[in-house]
Enzyme design. Structure first.
Site, PDB file in Angstrom:
ATOM      1  N   ASP A 172       0.911  -1.133  -0.071  1.00  0.00           N
ATOM      2  CA  ASP A 172       0.104  -0.028  -0.001  1.00  0.00           C
ATOM      3  C   ASP A 172       0.812   1.175   0.043  1.00  0.00           C
ATOM      4  OD1 ASP A 172      -2.109  -1.662   0.118  1.00  0.00           O
ATOM      5  OD2 ASP A 172      -2.400  -1.650   2.227  1.00  0.00           O
TER       6      ASP A 172
HETATM    7  P1  TAP Z   1       0.767  -3.981   3.127  1.00  0.00           P
HETATM    8  O1  TAP Z   1       0.152  -2.848   2.282  1.00  0.00           O
HETATM    9  O2  TAP Z   1      -0.124  -4.509   4.163  1.00  0.00           O
HETATM   10  O3  TAP Z   1       1.184  -5.168   2.280  1.00  0.00           O
HETATM   11  C1  TAP Z   1       2.411  -6.029   2.679  1.00  0.00           C
HETATM   12  C2  TAP Z   1       2.743  -7.012   1.659  1.00  0.00           C
HETATM   13  O4  TAP Z   1       3.831  -7.532   2.275  1.00  0.00           O
HETATM   14  C3  TAP Z   1       1.667  -7.761   1.023  1.00  0.00           C
HETATM   15  O5  TAP Z   1       1.111  -7.494  -0.297  1.00  0.00           O
HETATM   16  C4  TAP Z   1       2.094  -9.195   1.084  1.00  0.00           C
HETATM   17  O6  TAP Z   1       1.964  -9.691  -0.252  1.00  0.00           O
HETATM   18  C5  TAP Z   1       3.506  -9.178   1.628  1.00  0.00           C
HETATM   19  N1  TAP Z   1       4.080 -10.179   2.402  1.00  0.00           N
HETATM   20  C6  TAP Z   1       3.353 -10.612   3.497  1.00  0.00           C
HETATM   21  N2  TAP Z   1       4.162 -11.633   4.044  1.00  0.00           N
HETATM   22  C7  TAP Z   1       5.555 -11.693   3.216  1.00  0.00           C
HETATM   23  C8  TAP Z   1       6.633 -12.358   3.371  1.00  0.00           C
HETATM   24  N3  TAP Z   1       6.614 -13.363   4.489  1.00  0.00           N
HETATM   25  N4  TAP Z   1       7.481 -12.048   2.647  1.00  0.00           N
HETATM   26  C9  TAP Z   1       7.208 -11.215   1.679  1.00  0.00           C
HETATM   27  N5  TAP Z   1       6.308 -10.508   1.387  1.00  0.00           N
HETATM   28  C10 TAP Z   1       5.283 -10.900   2.316  1.00  0.00           C
HETATM   29  O7  TAP Z   1       2.074  -3.224   4.075  1.00  0.00           O
HETATM   30  P2  TAP Z   1       2.653  -1.946   3.823  1.00  0.00           P
HETATM   31  O8  TAP Z   1       3.089  -1.398   2.447  1.00  0.00           O
HETATM   32  O9  TAP Z   1       3.722  -1.893   5.009  1.00  0.00           O
HETATM   33  O10 TAP Z   1       1.422  -0.915   4.171  1.00  0.00           O
HETATM   34  C11 TAP Z   1       1.071  -0.965   5.536  1.00  0.00           C
HETATM   35  C12 TAP Z   1      -0.568  -0.956   5.496  1.00  0.00           C
HETATM   36  O11 TAP Z   1      -0.894  -1.248   6.755  1.00  0.00           O
HETATM   37  C13 TAP Z   1      -1.075   0.533   5.184  1.00  0.00           C
HETATM   38  O12 TAP Z   1      -2.130   0.324   4.222  1.00  0.00           O
HETATM   39  C14 TAP Z   1      -1.262   1.102   6.442  1.00  0.00           C
HETATM   40  O13 TAP Z   1      -2.455   2.139   6.265  1.00  0.00           O
HETATM   41  C15 TAP Z   1      -1.895   0.217   7.452  1.00  0.00           C
HETATM   42  N6  TAP Z   1      -1.577   0.164   8.592  1.00  0.00           N
HETATM   43  C16 TAP Z   1      -0.728   0.570   9.238  1.00  0.00           C
HETATM   44  C17 TAP Z   1      -0.481   1.004  10.505  1.00  0.00           C
HETATM   45  C18 TAP Z   1       0.805   1.499  10.941  1.00  0.00           C
HETATM   46  S1  TAP Z   1       0.698   2.409  12.317  1.00  0.00           S
HETATM   47  N7  TAP Z   1       1.935   1.304  10.508  1.00  0.00           N
HETATM   48  C19 TAP Z   1      -1.611   0.653  11.495  1.00  0.00           C
HETATM   49  C20 TAP Z   1      -2.551   0.044  11.097  1.00  0.00           C
HETATM   50  C21 TAP Z   1      -2.906  -0.094   9.434  1.00  0.00           C
HETATM   51  P3  TAP Z   1       2.150 -11.206  -0.587  1.00  0.00           P
HETATM   52  O14 TAP Z   1       1.083 -12.038   0.432  1.00  0.00           O
HETATM   53  O15 TAP Z   1       1.954 -11.562  -2.037  1.00  0.00           O
HETATM   54  O16 TAP Z   1       3.262 -11.827  -0.048  1.00  0.00           O
END
Ligand code: TAP
Length: 460
Positions: free
Chosen positions: A387
């Site tokens: 994201d």
């Molecule tokens: P995300 O958008 O959640 O994407 C994570 C990606 O990691 C997934 O597409 C997944 O694809 C891949 N993944 C998962 N396990 C993996 C592994 N073992 N090895 C390689 N890839 C792996 O992560 P982001 O870009 O860090 O974004 C964070 C999201 O969380 C944002 O939307 C944000 O708004 C939200 N959020 C953040 C927070 C805070 S404070 N940080 C709090 C709540 C929500 P695959 O499954 O294809 O591997």
């Protein structure tokens, strides 16, 4: 005399808390901040133990022993990825302490008659405390997957919650008007506890970090009210600092996720969407790459930026990321790490992981500073981020993410994305970056892929 000493120590402790919060604002001074906070807390506890109202130390010693026995493993052995639920549990304990003190003080004073102001402070403390205890336990249950992570909604949920909260506030008002109204006091505590459950249940598991931070703020306010009720200055100061910083953090997190604060709290959002949003399927072909070819690009690149995301945390690949960065630098490249404020699942998630792996602080570059640098970058390696690098946030007004500030990795000359497959991120939407002609996908677990890359870069 001892009272003067206690107040002076409290003043010193309060100063340490303020300095600690200031230091916690930057990764390079965060450790110092934690030490200052710990010193402040130790001083405050020691000064409190000198209080002449303490008649016996036996139970205090038992409490310290039990608390230390429970706290040490919680602090030392809980993995980083489980930190949000650990923090939720700590808030529940803190709020429980405030609630029990409030109930104890109120019942103790009841026979002699409670002063109105004191009744108000105790009522506020118990109402917020009870709400925080149950709310934090719900947050813990969702994050620990003991409860379903999806929003548990019910009809008229906001109206019901608001009505219950108003009823609790009426009971509080009643206690202030008539401080002998023990039934109203008890009803207020029960209503607060029920509101805590009902307010958190409709919020999705992935939004829990924002909720935990808000509950932290409530726990702080409950502690400040305890301070007013017990005439304890350090509780007032520390509680107010906690209340204010928790609220600021919650709002900042919502903002970085491009969500309004009220939407997080009342929008029943945060469920992992089962399918990606219709109409956002990216057009184009994915270009896979193998570790050997990817490593060749990295070994001969001048400028490289690593973009860590949630996947790095899941696979605990921070040490391997650092190792790869070191190897690229040995080959003459320059490597930086781009940090998005909400990458991962909690504030500072990436900073903490990379600091643990010994990545120098000056290599961690915040979003605003790193974004203009992507255009000058030869290769960007996206490690388990999705994201926070989705260009739809900039280019597609119909995307649910539109307007969220992102890392502009698509501006770089080439991009290598490390992820396991075609899984979506937290927002549940497709990412056009993955079909961009200059993007190559290295599929696999982030840790394994980084190990392969490091081996190949070493051999290049
Ligand atoms: P995300 O958008 O959640 O994407 C994570 C990606 O990691 C997934 O597409 C997944 O694809 C891949 N993944 C998962 N396990 C993996 C592994 N073992 N090895 C390689 N890839 C792996 O992560 P982001 O870009 O860090 O974004 C964070 C999201 O969380 C944002 O939307 C944000 O708004 C939200 N959020 C953040 C927070 C805070 S404070 N940080 C709090 C709540 C929500 P695959 O499954 O294809 O591997």
């Amino acid at each position: 005399m001892s009272e003067v000493v206690i107040q002076l120590v409290y003043l010193g402790a309060a100063t340490l808390f303020v300095l600690a919060l200031r230091s916690l604002g930057r990764p390079e001074s965060a450790r110092r901040g934690m030490r200052l906070a710990a010193m402040g807390m130790l001083a405050a506890v020691v000064a409190t133990l000198l209080n002449e109202r303490i008649v016996s130390y036996e139970w205090i010693i038992v409490g310290v022993a039990v608390g230390s026995l429970a706290g040490y493993p919680l602090g030392m052995w809980v993995p980083m990825t489980a930190m949000p639920q650990r923090i939720a549990l700590s808030h529940a304990f803190g709020a429980l302490a405030a609630t029990l003190v409030g109930i104890g003080e109120f019942s103790h004073d009841l026979s002699e008659g409670v002063a109105r102001l004191r009744a108000a402070a105790l009522g506020f403390e118990v109402l917020l405390g009870a709400l925080t205890v149950t709310g934090s336990l719900m947050a813990f249950g969702k994050l620990q997957e003991l409860l379903p992570g999806r929003p548990i909604t019910f009809r008229f949920q906001n109206v019901i919650n608001l009505t219950l909260l108003t009823a609790a506030a009426v009971c509080l008002g009643w206690v202030v008007v008539d401080p002998s109204a023990a039934t109203a006091f008890a009803a207020m505590a029960v209503l607060g506890a029920v509101v805590g459950v009902l307010m958190v249940l409709p919020i999705g598991g992935a939004d829990m970090p924002v909720v935990v931070s808000l509950l932290n703020s409530y726990a702080g306010l409950a502690a400040a009210a305890t301070g007013f009720a017990m005439n304890n200055n350090i509780l007032i100061v520390a509680g107010a600092l906690d209340g204010a910083s928790g609220l600021i953090l919650s709002v900042a997190m919502s903002k970085a996720m491009n969500r309004s604060f009220s939407n997080v709290l009342f929008g029943a959002f945060g469920a992992p969407p089962a399918v990606s949003a219709p109409g956002h399927a990216p057009v184009g072909e994915i270009s896979p790459i193998n570790a050997e070819d990817a490593a060749l690009r990295l070994a001969f690149a001048g400028r490289v930026i690593l973009v860590p995301g949630y996947g790095l945390a899941v696979s605990q690949a921070q040490h391997q990321a650092r190792e790869l960065a070191d190897l690229i630098e040995k080959h003459g490249g320059e490597v930086k790490f781009a940090i998005h404020p909400v990458a991962g699942r909690m504030p500072g998630h990436m900073n903490v992981l990379l600091a643990e792996a010994g990545v120098p602080y000056e290599k961690l570059v915040d979003m605003e500073d790193v974004n203009p640098q992507f255009a000058e970058t030869d290769v960007v390696v996206v490690v388990g981020a999705n994201d926070v690098v989705n260009p739809a946030a900039r280019t597609d007004p119909t995307s649910p993410m539109y307007g969220m500030p992102i890392l502009n990795v698509a501006d770089a000359r080439s991009v290598i994305v490390l992820k396991r497959g075609r899984g979506v991120g937290f927002a549940g939407i497709e990412n056009e970056l993955f079909v961009d002609p200059k993007t190559s996908m290295l599929f696999g677990d982030a840790k394994q892929s980084l190990v392969q890359l490091a081996t190949e870069v070493k051999a290049a």
